[in-house]
Design a protein around this motif. Sequence first.
Motif, PDB file in Angstrom:
ATOM      1  N   PHE A 172     -71.562  84.834   6.647  1.00 50.29           N
ATOM      2  CA  PHE A 172     -70.402  83.978   6.893  1.00 50.29           C
ATOM      3  C   PHE A 172     -70.868  82.532   7.070  1.00 50.29           C
ATOM      4  O   PHE A 172     -71.947  82.285   7.629  1.00 50.29           O
ATOM      5  CB  PHE A 172     -69.662  84.418   8.156  1.00 50.29           C
ATOM      6  CG  PHE A 172     -69.287  85.883   8.177  1.00 50.29           C
ATOM      7  CD1 PHE A 172     -68.036  86.302   7.745  1.00 50.29           C
ATOM      8  CD2 PHE A 172     -70.189  86.841   8.635  1.00 50.29           C
ATOM      9  CE1 PHE A 172     -67.689  87.647   7.771  1.00 50.29           C
ATOM     10  CE2 PHE A 172     -69.855  88.187   8.665  1.00 50.29           C
ATOM     11  CZ  PHE A 172     -68.602  88.593   8.220  1.00 50.29           C
ATOM     12  N   ASP A 173     -70.055  81.599   6.592  1.00 49.14           N
ATOM     13  CA  ASP A 173     -70.431  80.187   6.745  1.00 49.14           C
ATOM     14  C   ASP A 173     -70.011  79.680   8.118  1.00 49.14           C
ATOM     15  O   ASP A 173     -69.519  80.431   8.967  1.00 49.14           O
ATOM     16  CB  ASP A 173     -69.839  79.341   5.612  1.00 49.14           C
ATOM     17  CG  ASP A 173     -68.343  79.088   5.762  1.00 49.14           C
ATOM     18  OD1 ASP A 173     -67.677  79.749   6.593  1.00 49.14           O
ATOM     19  OD2 ASP A 173     -67.819  78.225   5.035  1.00 49.14           O
ATOM     20  N   MET A 174     -70.192  78.376   8.354  1.00 50.41           N
ATOM     21  CA  MET A 174     -69.901  77.798   9.657  1.00 50.41           C
ATOM     22  C   MET A 174     -68.426  77.462   9.839  1.00 50.41           C
ATOM     23  O   MET A 174     -68.059  76.680  10.711  1.00 50.41           O
ATOM     24  CB  MET A 174     -70.775  76.570   9.897  1.00 50.41           C
ATOM     25  CG  MET A 174     -72.226  76.916  10.216  1.00 50.41           C
ATOM     26  SD  MET A 174     -72.423  78.047  11.644  1.00 50.41           S
ATOM     27  CE  MET A 174     -71.820  77.018  12.976  1.00 50.41           C
ATOM     28  N   ALA A 175     -67.584  78.111   9.042  1.00 54.32           N
ATOM     29  CA  ALA A 175     -66.154  78.150   9.316  1.00 54.32           C
ATOM     30  C   ALA A 175     -65.735  79.607   9.496  1.00 54.32           C
ATOM     31  O   ALA A 175     -64.551  79.907   9.596  1.00 54.32           O
ATOM     32  CB  ALA A 175     -65.360  77.492   8.188  1.00 54.32           C
ATOM     33  N   GLY A 176     -66.729  80.496   9.493  1.00 53.32           N
ATOM     34  CA  GLY A 176     -66.460  81.921   9.644  1.00 53.32           C
ATOM     35  C   GLY A 176     -65.941  82.573   8.384  1.00 53.32           C
ATOM     36  O   GLY A 176     -65.397  83.678   8.434  1.00 53.32           O
ATOM     37  N   ARG A 177     -66.130  81.935   7.231  1.00 50.24           N
ATOM     38  CA  ARG A 177     -65.646  82.490   5.962  1.00 50.24           C
ATOM     39  C   ARG A 177     -66.718  83.379   5.344  1.00 50.24           C
ATOM     40  O   ARG A 177     -67.895  83.023   5.318  1.00 50.24           O
ATOM     41  CB  ARG A 177     -65.256  81.354   5.011  1.00 50.24           C
ATOM     42  CG  ARG A 177     -64.135  80.469   5.543  1.00 50.24           C
ATOM     43  CD  ARG A 177     -63.852  79.293   4.619  1.00 50.24           C
ATOM     44  NE  ARG A 177     -65.017  78.421   4.460  1.00 50.24           N
ATOM     45  CZ  ARG A 177     -65.071  77.373   3.638  1.00 50.24           C
ATOM     46  NH1 ARG A 177     -64.007  77.068   2.889  1.00 50.24           N
ATOM     47  NH2 ARG A 177     -66.168  76.644   3.546  1.00 50.24           N
ATOM     48  N   VAL A 178     -66.284  84.518   4.825  1.00 48.45           N
ATOM     49  CA  VAL A 178     -67.226  85.511   4.322  1.00 48.45           C
ATOM     50  C   VAL A 178     -67.670  85.189   2.893  1.00 48.45           C
ATOM     51  O   VAL A 178     -66.864  84.753   2.059  1.00 48.45           O
ATOM     52  CB  VAL A 178     -66.604  86.921   4.406  1.00 48.45           C
ATOM     53  CG1 VAL A 178     -65.384  87.061   3.496  1.00 48.45           C
ATOM     54  CG2 VAL A 178     -67.633  88.000   4.105  1.00 48.45           C
ATOM     55  N   PHE A 179     -68.947  85.408   2.637  1.00 47.91           N
ATOM     56  CA  PHE A 179     -69.490  85.209   1.290  1.00 47.91           C
ATOM     57  C   PHE A 179     -69.192  86.435   0.428  1.00 47.91           C
ATOM     58  O   PHE A 179     -68.899  87.521   0.926  1.00 47.91           O
ATOM     59  CB  PHE A 179     -71.002  84.973   1.363  1.00 47.91           C
ATOM     60  CG  PHE A 179     -71.364  83.579   1.783  1.00 47.91           C
ATOM     61  CD1 PHE A 179     -71.580  82.588   0.844  1.00 47.91           C
ATOM     62  CD2 PHE A 179     -71.478  83.260   3.134  1.00 47.91           C
ATOM     63  CE1 PHE A 179     -71.915  81.298   1.227  1.00 47.91           C
ATOM     64  CE2 PHE A 179     -71.812  81.971   3.522  1.00 47.91           C
ATOM     65  CZ  PHE A 179     -72.032  80.982   2.576  1.00 47.91           C
ATOM     66  N   GLU A 180     -69.278  86.225  -0.867  1.00 52.85           N
ATOM     67  CA  GLU A 180     -69.083  87.324  -1.816  1.00 52.85           C
ATOM     68  C   GLU A 180     -70.299  88.255  -1.810  1.00 52.85           C
ATOM     69  O   GLU A 180     -71.372  87.917  -1.309  1.00 52.85           O
ATOM     70  CB  GLU A 180     -68.872  86.762  -3.226  1.00 52.85           C
ATOM     71  CG  GLU A 180     -67.561  85.989  -3.389  1.00 52.85           C
ATOM     72  CD  GLU A 180     -67.386  85.457  -4.799  1.00 52.85           C
ATOM     73  OE1 GLU A 180     -68.418  85.332  -5.508  1.00 52.85           O
ATOM     74  OE2 GLU A 180     -66.237  85.181  -5.198  1.00 52.85           O
ATOM     75  N   ASN A 181     -70.096  89.439  -2.392  1.00 53.88           N
ATOM     76  CA  ASN A 181     -71.165  90.420  -2.586  1.00 53.88           C
ATOM     77  C   ASN A 181     -71.793  90.908  -1.275  1.00 53.88           C
ATOM     78  O   ASN A 181     -73.006  91.125  -1.188  1.00 53.88           O
ATOM     79  CB  ASN A 181     -72.260  89.846  -3.502  1.00 53.88           C
ATOM     80  CG  ASN A 181     -71.711  89.405  -4.846  1.00 53.88           C
ATOM     81  OD1 ASN A 181     -70.926  90.119  -5.478  1.00 53.88           O
ATOM     82  ND2 ASN A 181     -72.098  88.213  -5.279  1.00 53.88           N
TER      83      ASN A 181
END
Length: 210
Positions: A172-181
Amino acid sequence: MSNVSLDAHDSSETENQPVSSNRRRFLTVATSVVGGLGVVGAAVPFIASWNPSIKARAAGADVEADISKIQPGQLIRVIWRSKPVWIARRTPELLASLSNFDDQLKDPNSDEEQQPTFAKNAYRSLKEEYLVLVGICTHLGCSPQHLKDGAFEEYVEGVPEGFFCPCHGSKFDMAGRVFENVPAGLNLVVPPYMFIDDNTILIGSEEGAA
């Protein structure tokens, strides 16, 4: 006959007197005990009513978090409703970089309802600088690690900081968004919160909510 009758009456009264007294004492004690139990039984629900209900305790109360000492680049953890909540103070450089890898994210625009309405923006926050997240992976409920100072690049090239779940590799990035795969299918949850003042966040309630 009368003497015998009288003697018999006197003898009977004398012999039965201790039994009657013992019986009365027993009945008195038994009645007191039963009465006492009744009072206790009545008192327990009354005393219990002073305490929060199990449902209320499970729901949990709002939690105030002091953010006055968080330096840019730092993250603190608090507990809310038995869950870890992260509060990170993001640097201007990090905020500027968040849009650089939108094409690598499953839900870059936060279209899934994993945040209050006020946090459906590029930073997923009420104030750009501060990120507030429930620190539980949306895959199987593990708690990801906060990796910074280039450590996160081991898992996502070109992204120096983020959250990595070592259990199954979700990122997850520093906005809490999930990466693909990765196994996790949703962004990290942003809890309801509001700023009481510049130095205090109230987790659990949001401004204007009923």
